[in-house]
Design an enzyme around this catalytic site. Structure first.
Site, mmCIF file in Angstrom:
data_model
loop_
_atom_site.group_PDB
_atom_site.id
_atom_site.type_symbol
_atom_site.label_atom_id
_atom_site.label_comp_id
_atom_site.label_asym_id
_atom_site.label_seq_id
_atom_site.Cartn_x
_atom_site.Cartn_y
_atom_site.Cartn_z
ATOM 1 C CG ASP A 12 40.383 25.276 -60.937
ATOM 2 O OD1 ASP A 12 39.771 23.968 -61.490
ATOM 3 O OD2 ASP A 12 40.995 25.007 -60.751
ATOM 4 C CB ILE A 13 44.138 27.926 -57.841
ATOM 5 C CG1 ILE A 13 45.287 28.721 -57.443
ATOM 6 C CG2 ILE A 13 44.829 26.698 -57.511
ATOM 7 C CD1 ILE A 13 45.847 28.733 -56.384
ATOM 8 C CG ASN A 26 51.652 14.788 -48.854
ATOM 9 O OD1 ASN A 26 52.842 15.149 -49.374
ATOM 10 N ND2 ASN A 26 50.497 15.217 -49.768
ATOM 11 C CG ASP A 36 49.508 18.111 -53.194
ATOM 12 O OD1 ASP A 36 48.988 17.530 -52.890
ATOM 13 O OD2 ASP A 36 49.639 18.290 -54.909
ATOM 14 C CE1 TYR A 123 46.720 17.235 -44.102
ATOM 15 C CE2 TYR A 123 48.305 19.262 -44.759
ATOM 16 C CZ TYR A 123 48.087 17.890 -44.527
ATOM 17 O OH TYR A 123 48.802 17.245 -44.967
HETATM 18 N N1 APR Z 1 41.630 25.614 -56.649
HETATM 19 C C1 APR Z 1 41.471 25.927 -55.479
HETATM 20 N N2 APR Z 1 40.740 26.290 -54.315
HETATM 21 C C2 APR Z 1 40.478 24.834 -54.020
HETATM 22 C C3 APR Z 1 40.740 24.066 -55.471
HETATM 23 C C4 APR Z 1 41.142 24.279 -56.684
HETATM 24 N N3 APR Z 1 41.175 23.131 -57.881
HETATM 25 N N4 APR Z 1 40.307 22.323 -54.779
HETATM 26 C C5 APR Z 1 40.804 22.642 -53.140
HETATM 27 N N5 APR Z 1 40.502 24.121 -52.954
HETATM 28 C C6 APR Z 1 40.370 24.627 -52.110
HETATM 29 C C7 APR Z 1 39.421 23.561 -50.388
HETATM 30 O O1 APR Z 1 38.754 23.797 -51.485
HETATM 31 C C8 APR Z 1 40.003 24.445 -49.218
HETATM 32 O O2 APR Z 1 39.545 25.309 -49.017
HETATM 33 O O3 APR Z 1 42.180 24.281 -51.084
HETATM 34 C C9 APR Z 1 41.427 24.851 -49.998
HETATM 35 C C10 APR Z 1 42.708 23.922 -49.734
HETATM 36 O O4 APR Z 1 41.975 22.945 -48.770
HETATM 37 P P1 APR Z 1 43.081 21.185 -49.630
HETATM 38 O O5 APR Z 1 43.529 21.093 -50.873
HETATM 39 O O6 APR Z 1 42.198 19.997 -49.181
HETATM 40 O O7 APR Z 1 43.952 21.679 -48.778
HETATM 41 P P2 APR Z 1 44.570 21.663 -46.667
HETATM 42 O O8 APR Z 1 43.796 21.216 -46.212
HETATM 43 O O9 APR Z 1 45.698 22.600 -46.922
HETATM 44 O O10 APR Z 1 45.057 19.759 -46.706
HETATM 45 C C11 APR Z 1 46.292 19.858 -47.547
HETATM 46 O O11 APR Z 1 45.417 17.976 -48.378
HETATM 47 O O12 APR Z 1 44.850 17.159 -50.392
HETATM 48 C C12 APR Z 1 45.732 17.092 -49.350
HETATM 49 O O13 APR Z 1 48.109 16.247 -50.471
HETATM 50 C C13 APR Z 1 47.397 17.269 -49.998
HETATM 51 O O14 APR Z 1 48.088 15.805 -47.918
HETATM 52 C C14 APR Z 1 47.917 17.313 -48.497
HETATM 53 C C15 APR Z 1 45.812 17.715 -48.130
#
Ligand code: APR
Length: 176
Positions: A12-13, A26, A36, A123
Site C-alpha cells: 500500500d503506497i 482524476n 486516490d 483507467y
Molecule cells: N497503494 C498502491 N497502489 C494502489 C492502491 C494502494 N493503496 N490502491 C490501488 N492501487 C493500484 C491499482 O491496483 C492500480 O495498479 O493503483 C493502480 C492505479 O489504479 P487506480 O487507483 O484505479 O487509478 P487509475 O487507473 O489511474 O484510475 C484513476 O480512479 O480512483 C479513481 O479518482 C480516480 O478517477 C480516477 C481513476
C-alpha cells in the site's frame, strides 16, 4: 548506476515514508476510488480542502500538496489517460504524467518518490505498456537529476509486479 535507485515495493503506497507519493487522480482532484481513495482516507479531510483550492488538473499534468496524516511529506497528484484503445495519445499522456511529476520533484528538491501504476486500474491502461513507459521515464529522470536518490514502483497486485519486472529486465539488458 541509475537502475540501482529504482525499487519495487509490493503493498500500500500510503504506508511509505518518502518525500512524495504520487496519486493517480482524476481531473477534479476531488478524490475517487482506488489509490486516490486510499490516499485521501489516510491523509484525512485537510487534503481535500487543499485539493479544492487547486482548481483541478488536466490529464498529463501534476500538482503537489501536503501529505497531512500520511507518512509521506507530499502528495503529487497526477491524472493519467483513460485507455481508449491506444489511438488517442494515451502513451504520450502517460509519459507526460511521469515527466510532470519529476518537474515537481526538481522544483521541491525531493529525493525519494513512490509511484502507483498510474492509469492501469480503473483507467484500463494495459499494465505491460504502462510499466515500460514508467521505467523509461524514471530512468530518464534519474539520469537528468543526480540528486534524486530513490524511486519506488509500488505494485498492488502480482500482474503489476510482473509487468515492472519485465520492463526493468528489458532496461537492464538494453543498457548492459
Ligand atoms: N497503494 C498502491 N497502489 C494502489 C492502491 C494502494 N493503496 N490502491 C490501488 N492501487 C493500484 C491499482 O491496483 C492500480 O495498479 O493503483 C493502480 C492505479 O489504479 P487506480 O487507483 O484505479 O487509478 P487509475 O487507473 O489511474 O484510475 C484513476 O480512479 O480512483 C479513481 O479518482 C480516480 O478517477 C480516477 C481513476
Amino acid at each position: 548506476m541509475t537502475q540501482a535507485k529504482i525499487e519495487l515495493f509490493e503493498g500500500d503506497i500510503t504506508t511509505l515514508k518518502v518525500d512524495a507519493i504520487v496519486n493517480a487522480a482524476n481531473e477534479s482532484l476531488l478524490g475517487g476510488g482506488g489509490v486516490d481513495g486510499a490516499i485521501h482516507r489516510v491523509a484525512g479531510p485537510d487534503l481535500l480542502v487543499e485539493c479544492r483550492g487547486l482548481g483541478g488538473c488536466v490529464t498529463g499534468d501534476a500538482k503537489i500538496t501536503g501529505g497531512y496524516h500520511l507518512p509521506a511529506r507530499h502528495v503529487i497528484h497526477t491524472v493519467g489517460p483513460i485507455w481508449r484503445g491506444g489511438e488517442n495519445n494515451e502513451a504520450e499522456l502517460l509519459e507526460s504524467c511521469y515527466r510532470s511529476c519529476f518537474v515537481l520533484v526538481r522544483e521541491y528538491d525531493l529525493k525519494t518518490i513512490a509511484f502507483p501504476a498510474i492509469s492501469t486500474g480503473v483507467y484500463g491502461f494495459p499494465k505491460q505498456g504502462a510499466a515500460k513507459i514508467a521505467v523509461r521515464e524514471i530512468e530518464k529522470a534519474l539520469a537528468d537529476n543526480p540528486a534524486l536518490e530513490r524511486v519506488i514502483l509500488v505494485c498492488f497486485n502480482a500482474e503489476t509486479k510482473e509487468a515492472y519486472r519485465e520492463a526493468l529486465g528489458d532496461w537492464v539488458s538494453s543498457s548492459a
